[in-house]
Design a protein around this motif. Structure first.
Motif, PDB file in Angstrom:
ATOM      1  N   LEU A  33       0.836  -1.205   0.000  1.00  0.00           N
ATOM      2  CA  LEU A  33       0.000   0.000   0.000  1.00  0.00           C
ATOM      3  C   LEU A  33       0.870   1.255   0.000  1.00  0.00           C
ATOM      4  CD1 LEU A  33      -2.715   1.381  -0.015  1.00  0.00           C
ATOM      5  CD2 LEU A  33      -2.812   1.095   2.484  1.00  0.00           C
ATOM      6  N   SER A  34       1.989   1.192   0.696  1.00  0.00           N
ATOM      7  CA  SER A  34       2.929   2.311   0.706  1.00  0.00           C
ATOM      8  C   SER A  34       3.441   2.596  -0.706  1.00  0.00           C
ATOM      9  CB  SER A  34       4.097   2.010   1.644  1.00  0.00           C
ATOM     10  OG  SER A  34       5.053   3.043   1.582  1.00  0.00           O
ATOM     11  N   ALA A  35       3.800   1.544  -1.424  1.00  0.00           N
ATOM     12  CA  ALA A  35       4.295   1.706  -2.798  1.00  0.00           C
ATOM     13  C   ALA A  35       3.216   2.282  -3.705  1.00  0.00           C
ATOM     14  CB  ALA A  35       4.790   0.373  -3.341  1.00  0.00           C
ATOM     15  N   LEU A  36       1.969   1.852  -3.532  1.00  0.00           N
ATOM     16  CA  LEU A  36       0.864   2.348  -4.363  1.00  0.00           C
ATOM     17  C   LEU A  36       0.503   3.795  -4.057  1.00  0.00           C
ATOM     18  CD1 LEU A  36      -1.631  -0.666  -4.324  1.00  0.00           C
ATOM     19  CD2 LEU A  36      -0.429   0.252  -6.319  1.00  0.00           C
ATOM     20  N   SER A  37       0.523   4.139  -2.773  1.00  0.00           N
ATOM     21  CA  SER A  37       0.012   5.446  -2.350  1.00  0.00           C
ATOM     22  C   SER A  37       1.075   6.528  -2.242  1.00  0.00           C
ATOM     23  CB  SER A  37      -0.684   5.314  -0.992  1.00  0.00           C
ATOM     24  OG  SER A  37       0.255   4.968   0.021  1.00  0.00           O
ATOM     25  N   GLY A  38       2.329   6.136  -2.061  1.00  0.00           N
ATOM     26  CA  GLY A  38       3.366   7.133  -1.826  1.00  0.00           C
ATOM     27  C   GLY A  38       3.386   7.598  -0.374  1.00  0.00           C
ATOM     28  N   THR A  43       3.811   5.627   8.441  1.00  0.00           N
ATOM     29  CA  THR A  43       2.618   6.474   8.551  1.00  0.00           C
ATOM     30  C   THR A  43       1.353   5.644   8.398  1.00  0.00           C
ATOM     31  OG1 THR A  43       3.808   8.422   7.746  1.00  0.00           O
ATOM     32  CG2 THR A  43       1.401   8.462   7.553  1.00  0.00           C
ATOM     33  N   LEU A  44       1.328   4.743   7.428  1.00  0.00           N
ATOM     34  CA  LEU A  44       0.150   3.887   7.246  1.00  0.00           C
ATOM     35  C   LEU A  44      -0.116   3.049   8.499  1.00  0.00           C
ATOM     36  CD1 LEU A  44       0.783   2.705   3.578  1.00  0.00           C
ATOM     37  CD2 LEU A  44      -1.051   4.231   4.361  1.00  0.00           C
ATOM     38  N   GLY A  45       0.932   2.489   9.087  1.00  0.00           N
ATOM     39  CA  GLY A  45       0.780   1.712  10.313  1.00  0.00           C
ATOM     40  C   GLY A  45       0.243   2.569  11.447  1.00  0.00           C
ATOM     41  N   ASN A  46       0.758   3.795  11.559  1.00  0.00           N
ATOM     42  CA  ASN A  46       0.278   4.712  12.599  1.00  0.00           C
ATOM     43  C   ASN A  46      -1.186   5.073  12.389  1.00  0.00           C
ATOM     44  OD1 ASN A  46       2.722   4.753  13.951  1.00  0.00           O
ATOM     45  ND2 ASN A  46       3.451   6.605  12.925  1.00  0.00           N
ATOM     46  N   ILE A  47      -1.599   5.249  11.141  1.00  0.00           N
ATOM     47  CA  ILE A  47      -3.001   5.540  10.844  1.00  0.00           C
ATOM     48  C   ILE A  47      -3.865   4.354  11.244  1.00  0.00           C
ATOM     49  CG2 ILE A  47      -4.704   5.961   9.019  1.00  0.00           C
ATOM     50  CD1 ILE A  47      -2.458   7.528   7.531  1.00  0.00           C
ATOM     51  N   ILE A  56      -5.337  15.974   4.836  1.00  0.00           N
ATOM     52  CA  ILE A  56      -6.207  15.726   3.684  1.00  0.00           C
ATOM     53  C   ILE A  56      -5.387  15.114   2.550  1.00  0.00           C
ATOM     54  CG2 ILE A  56      -7.629  16.796   1.890  1.00  0.00           C
ATOM     55  CD1 ILE A  56      -8.392  18.931   3.953  1.00  0.00           C
ATOM     56  N   GLY A  57      -4.178  15.634   2.332  1.00  0.00           N
ATOM     57  CA  GLY A  57      -3.334  15.128   1.250  1.00  0.00           C
ATOM     58  C   GLY A  57      -3.008  13.656   1.407  1.00  0.00           C
ATOM     59  N   VAL A  58      -2.682  13.236   2.620  1.00  0.00           N
ATOM     60  CA  VAL A  58      -2.368  11.825   2.877  1.00  0.00           C
ATOM     61  C   VAL A  58      -3.608  10.971   2.650  1.00  0.00           C
ATOM     62  CG1 VAL A  58      -1.780  10.169   4.708  1.00  0.00           C
ATOM     63  CG2 VAL A  58      -0.420  12.241   4.412  1.00  0.00           C
ATOM     64  N   LEU A  59      -4.758  11.432   3.142  1.00  0.00           N
ATOM     65  CA  LEU A  59      -5.993  10.668   2.963  1.00  0.00           C
ATOM     66  C   LEU A  59      -6.366  10.549   1.490  1.00  0.00           C
ATOM     67  CD1 LEU A  59      -7.995  12.068   5.989  1.00  0.00           C
ATOM     68  CD2 LEU A  59      -6.905   9.823   5.800  1.00  0.00           C
ATOM     69  N   TRP A  60      -6.131  11.616   0.704  1.00  0.00           N
ATOM     70  CA  TRP A  60      -6.396  11.558  -0.742  1.00  0.00           C
ATOM     71  C   TRP A  60      -5.522  10.506  -1.404  1.00  0.00           C
ATOM     72  CZ3 TRP A  60     -10.351  12.543  -3.403  1.00  0.00           C
ATOM     73  CH2 TRP A  60     -11.156  13.647  -3.159  1.00  0.00           C
ATOM     74  N   LYS A  61      -4.242  10.488  -1.052  1.00  0.00           N
ATOM     75  CA  LYS A  61      -3.315   9.518  -1.646  1.00  0.00           C
ATOM     76  C   LYS A  61      -3.765   8.088  -1.347  1.00  0.00           C
ATOM     77  CE  LYS A  61       0.759  12.490  -1.544  1.00  0.00           C
ATOM     78  NZ  LYS A  61       2.061  12.722  -0.920  1.00  0.00           N
ATOM     79  N   ILE A  62      -4.191   7.855  -0.101  1.00  0.00           N
ATOM     80  CA  ILE A  62      -4.629   6.514   0.288  1.00  0.00           C
ATOM     81  C   ILE A  62      -5.895   6.124  -0.461  1.00  0.00           C
ATOM     82  CG2 ILE A  62      -5.534   5.127   2.195  1.00  0.00           C
ATOM     83  CD1 ILE A  62      -3.629   6.796   4.045  1.00  0.00           C
ATOM     84  N   SER A  63      -6.891   7.024  -0.488  1.00  0.00           N
ATOM     85  CA  SER A  63      -8.158   6.683  -1.153  1.00  0.00           C
ATOM     86  C   SER A  63      -7.957   6.451  -2.640  1.00  0.00           C
ATOM     87  CB  SER A  63      -9.222   7.756  -0.900  1.00  0.00           C
ATOM     88  OG  SER A  63      -8.953   8.936  -1.617  1.00  0.00           O
ATOM     89  N   LYS A  64      -7.114   7.267  -3.251  1.00  0.00           N
ATOM     90  CA  LYS A  64      -6.849   7.109  -4.682  1.00  0.00           C
ATOM     91  C   LYS A  64      -6.162   5.769  -4.957  1.00  0.00           C
ATOM     92  CE  LYS A  64      -4.749   9.482  -8.568  1.00  0.00           C
ATOM     93  NZ  LYS A  64      -3.790  10.479  -8.984  1.00  0.00           N
TER      94      LYS A  64
END
Length: 189
Positions: A33-38, A43-47, A56-64
């Motif tokens: 997921l890190s590779a896909l989202s950047g 950070t993903l683990g912490n989320i 908002i920017g991080v959430l956009w990257k994840i949703s996209k």
């Protein structure tokens, strides 16, 4: 997101649980997921553990990267959801000049609505949205300039604009007052 209230802390934990569930449904580990989202694996683990304050920017990257509407990360199972202005979930952008509050999400129609606030004398440059998304913005109070690709549009109270987000767009508030918008996103996913 603002982590000041117990309600918001609960939402952060909920987002983490939803993200973990969606990631596992797509058979992705944190590294993939890190590779896909950047977004970094840390950070993903912490989320997922509800230990961080994603922008908002991080959430956009994840949703996209997961091909889901942004608000799917905040999904609830209730038939009735009440969203009062200034209460509940408020997602703040980097620099605290832009904030959104969810108003509605229709997962079946891939549509969501936000109440957005742009602080005086500031601009917001959103992350790239999902491909073929349509954005509709209506000014509820104030005056704003919205730039779509290379064309600028000045909107006053109750004016609306609709555009494809395949290009670039930005919001600029040249006034001394907060601008309030209602924004609808229609995803083609």
């Amino acid at each position: 997101m603002n982590l000041e209230t117990d309600n918001t802390k609960q939402v952060v934990l909920q987002v983490g649980g939803v993200l973990r569930k969606l990631r596992k449904e797509k058979n992705l580990n944190l590294e993939e997921l890190s590779a896909l989202s950047g977004v970094s694996k840390l950070t993903l683990g912490n989320i997922e553990r509800g230990e961080t304050n994603p922008t908002i920017g991080v959430l956009w990257k994840i949703s996209k990267s997961l091909s889901i509407p942004l608000m799917a990360l905040f999904s609830t199972e209730s038939d009735v959801n009440l969203f009062r202005a200034g209460e509940g979930l408020r997602i703040v952008g980097e620099g605290n000049n832009w904030a959104i509050e969810p108003i509605s999400q229709n997962v079946n129609n891939n549509m969501e609505m936000y109440r957005a606030y742009l602080q005086p004398n500031s601009s917001y440059y959103p992350e790239k949205h999902h491909h073929n998304t349509t954005e509709l913005a209506t000014v509820m109070s104030g005056t704003i300039t919205i730039k779509v690709n290379d064309e600028s549009y000045s909107l006053n109270q109750y004016d609306s604009i609709s555009f494809s987000t395949n290009g670039t767009h930005s919001y600029t508030n040249y006034t001394n007052d907060v601008v309030v918008l209602h924004i609808i996103l229609k995803y083609a996913i």
